[in-house]
Design an enzyme around this catalytic site. Sequence first.
Site, PDB file in Angstrom:
ATOM      1  N   LYS A  97       0.814  -1.218   0.000  1.00  0.00           N
ATOM      2  CA  LYS A  97       0.000   0.000   0.000  1.00  0.00           C
ATOM      3  C   LYS A  97       0.847   1.267   0.000  1.00  0.00           C
ATOM      4  CE  LYS A  97      -4.362  -1.807   1.624  1.00  0.00           C
ATOM      5  NZ  LYS A  97      -5.321  -1.987   2.705  1.00  0.00           N
ATOM      6  N   ARG A 133      -3.501  -9.897   5.235  1.00  0.00           N
ATOM      7  CA  ARG A 133      -3.862 -10.005   3.818  1.00  0.00           C
ATOM      8  C   ARG A 133      -2.681  -9.500   2.995  1.00  0.00           C
ATOM      9  NH1 ARG A 133      -5.902  -6.633  -0.028  1.00  0.00           N
ATOM     10  NH2 ARG A 133      -7.348  -7.535  -1.542  1.00  0.00           N
TER      11      ARG A 133
HETATM   12  C1  8Y7 Z   1      -7.984  -4.474   2.138  1.00  0.00           C
HETATM   13  C2  8Y7 Z   1      -9.009  -5.306   1.681  1.00  0.00           C
HETATM   14  C3  8Y7 Z   1      -8.109  -4.234   0.018  1.00  0.00           C
HETATM   15  C4  8Y7 Z   1      -7.733  -4.442   3.540  1.00  0.00           C
HETATM   16  C5  8Y7 Z   1      -9.501  -6.056   3.787  1.00  0.00           C
HETATM   17  C6  8Y7 Z   1      -5.248  -3.198  -1.556  1.00  0.00           C
HETATM   18  C7  8Y7 Z   1     -10.033  -5.799  -0.537  1.00  0.00           C
HETATM   19  C8  8Y7 Z   1      -6.559  -2.582  -1.617  1.00  0.00           C
HETATM   20  N1  8Y7 Z   1      -7.426  -3.819   1.087  1.00  0.00           N
HETATM   21  N2  8Y7 Z   1      -9.762  -6.093   2.481  1.00  0.00           N
HETATM   22  N3  8Y7 Z   1      -9.085  -5.143   0.338  1.00  0.00           N
HETATM   23  N4  8Y7 Z   1      -8.516  -5.266   4.319  1.00  0.00           N
HETATM   24  N5  8Y7 Z   1     -10.220  -6.820   4.625  1.00  0.00           N
HETATM   25  O1  8Y7 Z   1      -4.293  -2.381  -1.601  1.00  0.00           O
HETATM   26  O2  8Y7 Z   1      -6.879  -3.730   4.068  1.00  0.00           O
HETATM   27  O3  8Y7 Z   1      -5.069  -4.409  -1.509  1.00  0.00           O
HETATM   28  S1  8Y7 Z   1      -7.906  -3.713  -1.647  1.00  0.00           S
END
Ligand code: 8Y7
Length: 278
Positions: free
Chosen positions: A225, A260
Amino acid sequence: MFNLESALQKNADKRPGMPLVMGVLNVTPDSFSDGGQFENINTIEKRVVQMLSEGVDIIDVGGESTRPGADEVSVDIELQRVIPVIELIKQKFDIPVSIDTYKPEVMRQAVQAGADIVNDVNALQEPGAIELVAETKVYACLMHKQGSPKNMQKAPSYQNVVKDVAEFLLGRVKACLEAGIEQNKLILDPGFGFGKTLEHNTALFADLSELVETNYPVLVGVSRKRMIAEILDEAPVEQRVFGSVAAATLAGLKGAKIVRVHDVGSTVESLRVTSYLL
Ligand code: 8Y7
């Protein structure tokens, strides 16, 4: 059926104090970090096999990019992208799947195709989303965000970001419980980068215990990020791996139960060594 508590327990026995690793599987042509790589199902399958060989615990399938500035896609396009992928994973592999969507219709069909977790950046606020999770008894990750992906990084502002985020998430927990979702089906996520400056993200990371102490499992997503880039003097996306691994490892040490990530292998290695030497 996937059981998060026993997965967490098994993990705690194997790697004390370390989180489960959720691997990101973007099925979008515009995802900033995997853009255009997953045009066909064979490429997707290879990526799944690779993540499995690297020790992934959960695969997060997403068909609409939620990165800052991203456009929304229609339900039909999102379904066309994610349903065949979930079916393929569930037919060929033995791994829990989460569906990254805020759309109830996508949730419904994804769960029908075998998804175990609804990963909703909108915390089940879309009409029908809470009911869908309550009825199907799947797990749900409630994430905080301020604004929408299109505008959320324009001027994020909070009274007290840690308190505001916790209050929002606990409010959503209350709504979920009132709608009949079981307590042990909920996961909380402060939503790093979703309507947050680096200062906001830093405060949330520093006080992650605020959420950990609720005793709901906490999910942390910081992989590749902007906050990592900002700490590393504007590192481009391909130079954010070590920073992302460091942040995911620290999140685990601070009590996150799921991280994640895009870079499954490097994250798993870091977590294994950290937990071994801890
Ligand atoms: C997150 C996410 C994304 C996060 C959860 C990216 C779908 C943006 N970020 N889901 N999703 N937490 N639970 O940079 O921080 O991956 S998308």
